[in-house]
Design a protein around this motif. Structure first.
Motif: not given
Length: 522
Positions: A22-24, A113-120
């Motif tokens: 999913f992430l890839e 959501m966590t990835v976007k919050k931290l990276l984007d």
């Protein structure tokens, strides 16, 4: 733009294949590992943008791996994933500076959501900030181009400060130039408003007017001197702008809750020698010079600093005039040692009803920035200047003083006497050798402009502005917007030295509209 790289450590990593796919599919590179020790080896060898750690792994636990990863890469965001909801595990993870904490079962969108919050986060916030400012741009312009009063102008300035701080934190700087143009346009309209209104504020008792310097104590301070509430600490930070208050409010929020955040208007000139004496006397400079001639010093020549030697006596007389039978103390803090000495004497201050403390740091910083190329490089613009102010709060005796007040359930008013503006343009002026040295206003005999009269408020009747006239021909000239006065002699050198410095004494939103905040201990 390169793809973000994610490291995911879980002893059941094979079961997480759908999440990884999913992430890839969303454009991220994911490196899966089955243990905490493998995660540490990967961090040593490769660069990652984020790490997901299962808390309960065989062998090295997630918390143990977290500790090692933080030593290797202190700024690498780590997200802890656990089945446990035990409080002590959460506290240990949070205390180890994790970036986020997820409890199983998790779903793919939760991970995204966590990835976007931290990276984007920065990109997304920047895009939203710029879009929101563009939407508010027209509303602001419509408001300040209309005929509005002092309350609306204070609101406009607060909104401009809000956008200044929001855009300052944005990675996309495309709106900065637009914002600076709008702020300059608003400032020009505000200066016109002050020029049209100021005489009425001083001379007409029934005029719709803001709280001015000489009304501050009676309007905002004395009403809070109530029996049984303990001492009231009145803290005046010299030369302190509303945007600087906004950036230090989070630090102060560690100890206090804001009961009331207001602005008031500095009198003219927006200088320490006039505005601060007016605050403590409860009188205009003209009234001080007439009623207390023994406490008023002429402003001519280089005597400006001498005007502020009698603040304690002026406050004493104002309290008596207002029939305030209170025990008060007055303290002026110029150096760190003064601040430490005040803190050492703190327990004795608790016996006073009113404790007045003047901190001169920000004013000294503005003067030092003018004269020191190194400090000018450290603080080249408003954002950097705010940052230095915040650093002072964090590391000076002032913060310890606030902490002690909070520990004793004290009440605090934080305010200032005037703000300052970054000057960029010069106006030629001529006068005799007794004219004062301030760059934003001039007071003296035989004052005349050597070029066009725009961006200057000329006052030939000082009494209408509540200002004394040492001589029959005394006049006051105030620069507006981002202008400063320069003499024709050695003009180019003078302009080069003072251009792009922070000055006060004239008319601008930054100098005139200033904070007055009432705080109570948490």
């Amino acid at each position: 733009m390169s793809r973000y790289s994610i490291l995911w450590a879980d002893d059941e990593i094979d079961l997480l294949k759908p999440y990884i796919v999913f992430l890839e599919g969303k454009g991220y590179d994911v490196t899966p590992v089955p243990s905490g020790s493998d995660a540490i080896d990967e961090v040593k060898e490769k660069r990652f943008d984020i790490v997901f750690l299962d808390e309960m792994m065989a062998g090295m636990t997630g918390l143990e791996a977290l500790a090692e990863i933080k030593i290797l890469k202190p700024t690498l965001p780590v997200v802890m994933i656990t089945k446990s909801e035990e409080e002590h595990i959460m506290e240990e993870a949070i205390g180890s500076k994790i970036a986020d904490y997820l409890i199983k079962p998790i779903n793919p969108n939760q991970i995204l959501m966590t990835v976007k919050k931290l990276l984007d986060n920065k990109r997304l916030v920047s895009e939203k900030t710029n879009m929101s400012y563009q939407q508010d741009f027209r509303n602001l312009a419509m408001q300040y181009n209309d005929r509005i009063g002092h309350e609306e102008w204070a609101d406009i300035y607060k909104r401009l400060v809000y956008w200044d701080l929001e855009l300052d934190g944005s990675t996309d700087k495309s709106m900065e130039e637009v914002f600076e143009m709008q702020k300059a346009e608003a400032n020009s309209k505000f200066c016109q408003f002050v020029e049209e209104s100021y005489e009425d504020w001083i001379c007409e008792p029934s005029a719709d007017k803001p709280v001015l310097s000489h009304q501050l104590m009676n309007q905002h301070v004395f009403p809070k001197l109530k029996d049984g509430d303990g001492p009231l600490f009145f803290i005046l930070i010299d030369n302190f702008r509303y945007d600087q208050w906004r950036v230090i409010s989070k630090t102060i929020g560690e100890y206090f809750r804001v009961e009331n955040e207001e602005t008031y208007y500095s009198i003219l000139p927006t200088s320490t020698s006039y505005a601060r004496n007016a605050i403590f006397a409860g009188l205009t400079p003209l009234e001080i010079s007439k009623k207390y001639p023994d406490l008023w010093v002429t402003d001519e020549g280089d005597n400006e600093d001498g005007l502020n030697q009698n603040e304690k006596e002026l406050l004493k007389r104002q309290l008596a005039k207002r029939h305030k039978d209170v025990k008060f103390s007055y303290h002026k803090i110029i150096t760190n040692n003064h601040g430490k000495a005040l803190n050492d004497n703190f327990q004795n201050l608790l016996h006073d009803d009113l404790v007045c403390v003047v901190y001169n740091f920000v004013d000294m910083l503005s003067h030092a920035r003018t004269d020191s190329a190194m400090i000018k490089q450290l603080a080249p613009d408003e954002a950097a200047y705010r940052s230095i102010t915040k650093s002072w709060i964090e590391h000076s005796p002032f913060k310890d003083f606030l902490r002690m007040i909070a520990e004793n359930k004290g009440r605090v008013i934080i305010t200032t006497d005037h703000g300052m503006v970054r000057v960029k343009n010069a106006k030629k002026i001529v006068g005799d050798r007794n004219v004062n040295t301030n760059l934003r206003y001039k007071q003296g005999k035989n004052l005349n402009l050597a070029d066009k009269a725009d961006h200057v408020i000329e006052v030939r009747r000082p009494d209408n502005y509540g200002l004394p006239s040492p001589n029959v021909s005394t006049a006051y000239f105030f620069t507006t917007d981002d202008y400063f006065f320069a003499y024709p002699n050695n003009y180019n050198h003078y302009v080069s030295h003072y251009k792009d410095t922070f000055q006060h004494g004239g008319v601008s939103m930054e100098e005139v509209i200033i904070p007055c905040v009432y705080l109570k201990a948490k």
